[in-house]
Design a protein around this motif. Structure first.
Motif, short mmCIF file in Angstrom:
data_model
loop_
_atom_site.label_atom_id
_atom_site.label_comp_id
_atom_site.label_asym_id
_atom_site.label_seq_id
_atom_site.Cartn_x
_atom_site.Cartn_y
_atom_site.Cartn_z
N UNK A 1 0.83 -1.21 0.00
CA UNK A 1 0.00 0.00 0.00
C UNK A 1 0.87 1.25 0.00
N UNK A 2 1.96 1.20 0.76
CA UNK A 2 2.87 2.35 0.82
C UNK A 2 3.54 2.58 -0.53
N UNK A 3 3.91 1.48 -1.19
CA UNK A 3 4.55 1.59 -2.50
C UNK A 3 3.60 2.18 -3.53
N UNK A 4 2.33 1.73 -3.49
CA UNK A 4 1.31 2.26 -4.41
C UNK A 4 1.08 3.74 -4.14
N UNK A 5 1.04 4.11 -2.85
CA UNK A 5 0.82 5.51 -2.48
C UNK A 5 1.95 6.39 -2.96
N UNK B 1 3.94 5.78 -5.47
CA UNK B 1 3.88 5.84 -6.94
C UNK B 1 2.80 6.82 -7.39
N UNK B 2 1.66 6.80 -6.71
CA UNK B 2 0.56 7.71 -7.06
C UNK B 2 0.96 9.16 -6.83
N UNK B 3 1.64 9.40 -5.69
CA UNK B 3 2.09 10.76 -5.40
C UNK B 3 3.08 11.25 -6.45
N UNK B 4 3.93 10.33 -6.91
CA UNK B 4 4.91 10.70 -7.94
C UNK B 4 4.23 11.05 -9.25
N UNK B 5 3.19 10.27 -9.60
CA UNK B 5 2.46 10.54 -10.84
C UNK B 5 1.72 11.87 -10.78
N UNK B 6 1.15 12.16 -9.61
CA UNK B 6 0.44 13.44 -9.44
C UNK B 6 1.39 14.62 -9.56
N UNK B 7 2.58 14.47 -8.96
CA UNK B 7 3.56 15.55 -9.00
C UNK B 7 4.08 15.81 -10.40
N UNK B 8 4.01 14.79 -11.26
CA UNK B 8 4.48 14.95 -12.64
C UNK B 8 3.45 15.58 -13.56
N UNK B 9 2.20 15.68 -13.09
CA UNK B 9 1.14 16.26 -13.92
C UNK B 9 1.31 17.78 -14.04
#
Length: 546
Positions: free
Chosen positions: A532-536, A538-546
């Motif tokens: 769950x931490x790894x998914x979180x 990764x999601x935060x990284x994707x959001x920051x790249x938007x």
């Protein structure tokens, strides 16, 4: 039943033992100048001392009389525990866990198991939880070991009317050298006691096989007791098939032997706080590797002898009384913890130098009990006097430094020893093997995943460790108190609350040990949080790249 050992012979040997113990305790006292030496004694121990101390601490009276008695009832299938003790308790522990534990402990300046986990995860909560778990659960194990040793000593010496005196004297012996000598006195006395255990159990194994005509003859006679229907294998559950055959797969007997005795104790040895400290006391990794060889020989002889002599005692009692070990010992009003002491006192009673051999066994038994008790009491003492005291002082006085007070450690150790002695008066008989399984099983379920993750992860996840510890502990306690018939019988919480010994009596799950359920759940909880931490992330990284 015999009249007891010659007290003069035993007394002389006991005095010599006491003098040696006192001398080593004084040695520890003179070499304990600060809190670090009291808790670790690093650089004061050699490979031989570490190996013998580890082995003597691991193999308490639970191995000799507790599991030896269970082997007399359940048969030589208990010998698989000898393999697990060697492979998991020594090889895996010293190679997979030991070196990393030593290095991280030294790097972080950790002095206890709780301190190590707390500093790796940078969590006061984890340190406090581990220390509290030790303080709450370890005294039960301590009391079982002490009670078993005192029971056997009282019966064999014929001093049953002085039970209280024997109990207090043994407790005081442990208190004096643990409180004043610290870990140095504990480990050096462990080495002395291990040597006595090794000699005593080797003599007992050889003598027993000689009495029955050798290895092949003895094993054949034991097999024939079952095959010829000479006596019944009483004290077992459904599925037992004799003392030299493994029980039927999946049966109640199989569940008890495999899940409780073999797996519970075998795996649980990896997270014993009193054993982990032995790794942290080593000067370097080479010391640990050398200790492994010495420890393996010691453990093979001591546990191999106890787990072999137990089943073979059935031959003697069948020949003498027409009953198996369990039936005979219960006819005397005693429990399985007395099978080995009673067997040895009888076979040596009419032999040349028999009193010397019985006295040697008693010293081996006392050594097994004291070596484990001293290590456990030292562990409990520093969990309260160092770990919890440090955390409490930091909370109320804002002093975040680790406590350096030897006095607090000593006071807490004495207080907890009084608690252990009190426990001895309320615990049931036949408790040694069960209490050992419970403590080792609980520590495995609560701490093993977090311990392994701490040692091998480059970025240990605190939330994952907390989830693992919480789920493992809660699951174990619920299963042990309400579902498993073995543990619920001597921890009768379910009966008090529901009127029934267990929630599902007579079912297959009632025979499954709590660790078999709790450890996988503890592992899954850790994996779930890590994923769950790894998914979180990764999601935060994707959001920051938007």
């Amino acid at each position: 039943m015999t009249d007891g050992v010659n007290l003069l012979v035993f007394g002389v040997m006991a005095v010599l033992f006491a003098v040696a113990t006192a001398a080593l305790g004084y040695f520890g006292y003179k070499n304990t100048r600060d809190s670090q030496q009291f808790m670790l004694g690093r650089n004061k121990t050699s490979p031989v001392i570490i190996a013998l101390s580890y082995g003597a601490t691991f193999l308490s009276a639970s191995a000799i009389i507790g599991f030896g008695g269970q082997a007399a009832v359940h048969g030589m299938s208990i010998l698989w525990l000898c393999f697990l003790n060697l492979f998991v308790g020594l090889v895996v522990a010293f190679i997979v866990f030991g070196p990393r534990t030593r290095r991280l402990g030294k790097k972080l300046g950790a002095s206890t198991f709780a301190d190590l986990l707390g500093k790796i995860y940078k969590s006061k909560g984890i340190r406090a939880f581990t220390a509290i778990l030790i303080i709450v659960m370890m005294p039960i194990y301590c009391a079982a070991v002490l009670k078993g040793a005192v029971n056997s000593l009282s019966v064999i010496t014929g001093l049953t009317q002085y039970y209280d005196v024997v109990l207090v004297v043994l407790a005081l012996v442990v208190a004096l050298y643990v409180v004043y000598g610290g870990i140095i006195a504990v480990m050096y006395n462990d080495a002395l006691q291990a040597a006595i255990m090794f000699i005593g159990m080797a003599v007992i194994l050889i003598f027993t096989y000689m009495m029955f005509g050798g290895v092949s003859s003895a094993n054949g006679q034991l097999t024939n007791l079952w095959d010829a229907g000479v006596i019944e294998q009483l004290g077992t559950l459904e599925g037992a098939r004799g003392w030299t055959s493994f029980s039927e797969f999946g049966s109640s007997e199989w569940m008890l032997v495999v899940t409780t005795f073999l797996m519970g104790v075998g795996i649980g040895s990896l997270t014993q706080p009193q054993l982990v400290v032995r790794f942290m006391s080593a000067k370097d990794d080479r010391v640990l590797y050398k200790s492994l060889i010495i420890g393996s020989i010691f453990m093979l002889v001591v546990v191999g002898a106890a787990y072999t002599v137990g089943p073979l005692s059935n031959i003697y009692f069948a020949n003498e009384y027409g009953m198996g070990s369990f039936e005979y010992i219960t006819s005397l009003g005693l429990g399985t913890d007395f099978i080995i002491p009673q067997f040895l006192s009888e076979i040596f009673s009419n032999t040349t130098f028999g009193d010397v051999f019985i006295s040697l066994f008693l010293l081996a038994l006392i050594s097994a009990a004291i070596s484990t008790l001293s290590a456990l009491m030292h562990t409990i003492g520093v969990a309260g006097g160092y770990d919890l005291f440090t955390l409490a002082r930091g909370r109320f006085s804002k002093d975040e430094r680790d406590s350096q007070s030897i006095r607090v450690n000593r006071i807490f150790t004495m207080i907890m020893l009084v608690v252990v002695v009190a426990y001895c008066y309320v615990m049931p008989k036949d408790i040694i093997a069960k209490a050992t399984s419970v403590f080792m099983g609980l520590t495995a379920a609560a701490l093993l995943p977090a311990f392994a993750h701490a040692l091998y992860s480059k970025a240990p996840n605190t939330r994952a460790a907390i989830a693992s510890m919480a789920s493992g502990t809660v699951t174990y306690m619920i299963w042990a108190l309400f579902i498993n018939s073995g543990t619920a019988s001597f921890l009768p919480v379910c009966k008090l609350l529901t009127g029934s010994a267990v929630l599902f009596p007579g079912t297959a799950v009632a025979g499954v040990d709590a660790m078999i359920v709790a450890l996988p759940i503890s592992i899954l909880a850790m994996l779930f949080v890590l994923v769950a931490n790894k998914i979180s992330v990764r999601s935060d990284a994707e959001v920051s790249n938007l």
